[in-house]
Design a protein around this motif. Structure first.
Motif, mmCIF file in Angstrom:
data_model
loop_
_atom_site.group_PDB
_atom_site.id
_atom_site.type_symbol
_atom_site.label_atom_id
_atom_site.label_comp_id
_atom_site.label_asym_id
_atom_site.label_seq_id
_atom_site.Cartn_x
_atom_site.Cartn_y
_atom_site.Cartn_z
ATOM 1 N N GLY A 1 0.451 -1.083 -0.346
ATOM 2 C CA GLY A 1 -0.255 -0.322 -0.306
ATOM 3 C C GLY A 1 1.137 1.130 -0.045
ATOM 4 O O GLY A 1 0.807 1.895 -0.297
ATOM 5 N N LEU A 2 2.052 0.992 0.645
ATOM 6 C CA LEU A 2 3.053 2.447 0.332
ATOM 7 C C LEU A 2 4.169 1.743 -0.038
ATOM 8 O O LEU A 2 4.746 0.881 1.460
ATOM 9 C CB LEU A 2 2.531 3.012 1.551
ATOM 10 N N VAL A 3 4.611 1.930 -0.917
ATOM 11 C CA VAL A 3 6.088 1.528 -1.801
ATOM 12 C C VAL A 3 7.180 3.003 -1.550
ATOM 13 O O VAL A 3 6.248 3.628 -2.692
ATOM 14 C CB VAL A 3 6.288 0.881 -2.560
ATOM 15 N N VAL B 1 5.038 6.372 -2.209
ATOM 16 C CA VAL B 1 3.883 6.269 -3.099
ATOM 17 C C VAL B 1 3.005 5.224 -2.303
ATOM 18 O O VAL B 1 2.734 3.762 -2.063
ATOM 19 C CB VAL B 1 3.665 5.281 -4.873
ATOM 20 N N ALA B 2 1.848 6.016 -2.032
ATOM 21 C CA ALA B 2 0.132 5.487 -1.451
ATOM 22 C C ALA B 2 -0.468 4.915 -2.524
ATOM 23 O O ALA B 2 -1.295 5.849 -3.316
ATOM 24 C CB ALA B 2 -0.159 6.442 -0.697
ATOM 25 N N SER B 3 -0.763 3.739 -3.023
ATOM 26 C CA SER B 3 -1.449 3.004 -3.411
ATOM 27 C C SER B 3 -3.144 2.532 -2.750
ATOM 28 O O SER B 3 -3.889 2.434 -3.851
ATOM 29 C CB SER B 3 -1.241 2.721 -4.734
ATOM 30 N N SER B 4 -3.262 2.307 -2.008
ATOM 31 C CA SER B 4 -4.403 1.584 -0.912
ATOM 32 C C SER B 4 -4.882 2.047 -0.305
ATOM 33 O O SER B 4 -4.582 3.304 -0.103
ATOM 34 C CB SER B 4 -3.868 0.093 -0.421
ATOM 35 N N ALA B 5 -6.589 2.042 0.051
ATOM 36 C CA ALA B 5 -6.995 2.738 1.001
ATOM 37 C C ALA B 5 -6.618 2.930 2.162
ATOM 38 O O ALA B 5 -7.095 4.064 2.549
ATOM 39 C CB ALA B 5 -8.551 2.372 0.393
ATOM 40 N N GLN B 6 -6.575 2.040 2.543
ATOM 41 C CA GLN B 6 -5.833 2.078 3.876
ATOM 42 C C GLN B 6 -4.787 3.296 4.203
ATOM 43 O O GLN B 6 -4.138 4.173 4.813
ATOM 44 C CB GLN B 6 -5.102 1.032 4.106
ATOM 45 N N ALA B 7 -3.662 3.240 2.939
ATOM 46 C CA ALA B 7 -1.893 4.396 2.962
ATOM 47 C C ALA B 7 -2.993 5.510 2.806
ATOM 48 O O ALA B 7 -1.952 6.256 3.015
ATOM 49 C CB ALA B 7 -1.570 3.602 1.975
ATOM 50 N N VAL C 1 7.040 16.939 7.081
ATOM 51 C CA VAL C 1 6.758 17.609 7.488
ATOM 52 C C VAL C 1 8.368 17.938 9.174
ATOM 53 O O VAL C 1 8.124 18.457 9.737
ATOM 54 C CB VAL C 1 6.155 18.803 7.826
ATOM 55 N N ALA C 2 7.900 16.037 9.654
ATOM 56 C CA ALA C 2 8.347 16.257 10.575
ATOM 57 C C ALA C 2 8.088 14.081 10.981
ATOM 58 O O ALA C 2 7.352 13.805 10.937
ATOM 59 C CB ALA C 2 7.358 16.314 12.664
ATOM 60 N N PRO C 3 9.076 13.146 11.188
ATOM 61 C CA PRO C 3 8.902 11.775 11.846
ATOM 62 C C PRO C 3 8.024 11.719 11.815
ATOM 63 O O PRO C 3 7.668 12.306 12.774
ATOM 64 C CB PRO C 3 10.404 11.912 12.080
ATOM 65 N N CYS C 4 7.930 10.317 11.416
ATOM 66 C CA CYS C 4 6.398 9.971 11.334
ATOM 67 C C CYS C 4 5.771 8.711 10.748
ATOM 68 O O CYS C 4 6.705 8.162 10.046
ATOM 69 C CB CYS C 4 4.892 10.441 10.567
ATOM 70 N N GLU C 5 5.073 7.515 10.836
ATOM 71 C CA GLU C 5 4.819 6.527 10.616
ATOM 72 C C GLU C 5 4.014 5.850 10.307
ATOM 73 O O GLU C 5 2.831 6.735 10.842
ATOM 74 C CB GLU C 5 5.166 5.446 11.856
ATOM 75 N N ILE C 6 3.685 5.520 8.970
ATOM 76 C CA ILE C 6 2.041 4.995 8.942
ATOM 77 C C ILE C 6 2.292 3.802 7.614
ATOM 78 O O ILE C 6 3.450 3.260 6.595
ATOM 79 C CB ILE C 6 2.617 6.395 6.465
ATOM 80 N N ASN C 7 1.313 2.606 7.669
ATOM 81 C CA ASN C 7 1.128 1.177 7.961
ATOM 82 C C ASN C 7 2.677 0.973 8.391
ATOM 83 O O ASN C 7 3.160 0.046 7.448
ATOM 84 C CB ASN C 7 1.302 1.619 6.123
ATOM 85 N N GLY C 8 3.384 0.934 9.031
ATOM 86 C CA GLY C 8 4.278 0.246 10.178
ATOM 87 C C GLY C 8 5.483 0.630 9.010
ATOM 88 O O GLY C 8 6.554 0.056 9.781
ATOM 89 N N VAL D 1 0.366 10.106 -3.390
ATOM 90 C CA VAL D 1 -0.723 9.781 -3.069
ATOM 91 C C VAL D 1 -2.175 9.479 -4.598
ATOM 92 O O VAL D 1 -2.534 10.397 -5.086
ATOM 93 C CB VAL D 1 -1.978 10.660 -2.208
ATOM 94 N N LEU D 2 -2.273 8.337 -5.054
ATOM 95 C CA LEU D 2 -2.690 7.716 -5.683
ATOM 96 C C LEU D 2 -4.740 7.622 -5.390
ATOM 97 O O LEU D 2 -4.793 6.756 -5.024
ATOM 98 C CB LEU D 2 -2.540 6.249 -6.242
#
Length: 373
Positions: free
Chosen positions: A24-26, A35-41, A270-277, A288-289
């Motif tokens: 979902g996020l690669v 690239v965020a391609s899944s609905a969750q991401a 703009v700041a460190p974060c975690e998305i989809n692990g 964002v697709l």
């Protein structure tokens, strides 16, 4: 193909499915973006407060930063965060939601629409801006002039624009600003939409208000044109999908999910974060697709089927989170009324050919009368 070229590809959706299957996020090394391609991401990125609409070190694109269009761009609510986004949005969004669809129908119906390619172009690109102008209290002649200036101004929003186009965009921004100065000073203006916006607009500058009134037109221009155009393409490819005029609203609701005019958007970390692990760092860029997420089976069952009566239809076409487009209902109303008028002319759709406007994120067809039947 890559995730940007996909926006104007004849059929990008199998490619989007491939991207979702890869994760979902690669990271796309050639484009140097996530690239965020899944609905969750996609949902996670759009809702994340540290994923901004502009990079911190370039709030206005360098190519337009020193011109009038750059001054307008820098104050647009869609290009800002925090109070610079909330202030104009809180003034404008309620009015857009309250516009009567029958009023829009009457304004569209008053325009001359022809069934040839030139008529479709005018209906798609000029018509929506003219409707917006009328709602704000402009005369029909002023609306036509503003629609032409809007066409020139939107060039400043595209990295593909030439120097000549950007120069014209600066000129258009100057002239549009002048139109809005006159509008706001007009004691005879009785537009309920404008009156409500002015009453709710507190804490911002006159320049911010004018910039975001211009933004209403730039937002309306290509996105609404693409929605109308992609609905026409759907009818060309599958003429039997629309069985009666009463289904036009359902048709557009599914078109905006199935083949949306806005295929992607961007976010800047703009700041460190975690998305989809996945850990992201400051300065990372996320493509964002939206169109891919719309076709994710986790969001919609049988997503590659076009269904007028789709139950629990969900879509990211108009965004999500605090930057969700406030003009969704108005865009759908304008598109519905316009498509209704076009179909009343009984156009021979099979004779139309089309190409997509050059774009990095939009899917907007332009028609010509060259196809043989």
């Amino acid at each position: 193909m890559d995730p940007i070229l996909a926006a104007t590809h004849a059929d990008p959706y199998p490619y989007y499915a491939q991207l979702r299957a890869e994760g979902g996020l690669v990271f796309h090394s050639q484009l140097n973006v996530w690239v965020a391609s899944s609905a969750q991401a996609v949902a996670a990125v759009l809702e994340n407060p540290v994923c901004h609409v502009r990079p911190s070190n370039e709030p206005v694109p360098h190519a337009i930063a020193n011109g009038m269009s750059g001054k307008v761009f820098g104050q647009l609510m869609r290009m800002n965060e925090g109070e610079r986004q909330r202030c104009p949005r809180s003034a404008i969004a309620p009015g857009l939601k309250g516009i009567d669809a029958q009023e829009v129908e009457a304004l569209v119906g008053a325009r001359l629409i022809t069934a040839d390619a030139a008529g479709l172009y005018n209906a798609m690109f000029r018509g929506p801006a003219c409707v917006m102008a009328a709602l704000l209290g402009y005369s029909p002649a002023q609306g036509r002039a503003i629609s032409e200036l809007t066409r020139d101004f939107v060039a400043c929003l595209s990295p593909l624009s030439t120097h000549t186009q950007l120069t014209a965009a600066h000129t258009a921004a100057e002239q549009l600003s002048g139109y809005f100065v006159e509008l706001l000073e007009d004691p005879d203006n009785h537009s309920p939409l404008l009156s409500g916006i002015r009453q709710r607009f507190t804490g911002g500058t006159p320049e911010m208000l004018i910039a975001n009134l211009i933004g209403l037109f730039s937002q309306t221009f290509e996105a609404t044109a693409g929605l109308i155009g992609n609905a026409i393409l759907t009818l060309i490819k599958n003429p039997s999908v629309l069985r009666e005029p009463a289904q036009i609203d359902d048709l557009l609701a599914e078109v905006q999910r199935f083949d949306p005019p806005v295929q992607n958007t961007r976010r800047f970390v703009v700041a460190p974060c975690e998305i989809n692990g996945i850990s992201l760092k400051t300065g990372d860029v996320i493509l964002v697709l939206l169109a891919s997420a719309n076709r994710d089976p986790q969001l919609n069952n049988t997503p590659d089927a076009f269904m007028l009566d789709r139950p629990n239809r969900r879509s990211f076409t108009f965004g999500a989170g605090h930057h969700q487009c406030p003009g969704q209902n108005l865009a759908l109303s304008i598109a519905s009324a316009t498509l209704r008028q076009i179909l009343k002319k009984k156009p021979v759709l099979e004779r139309l050919s089309w190409d997509y406007r050059p774009s990095l994120n939009g899917r907007v067809p332009v028609f010509s009368d060259t196809r043989q039947v």
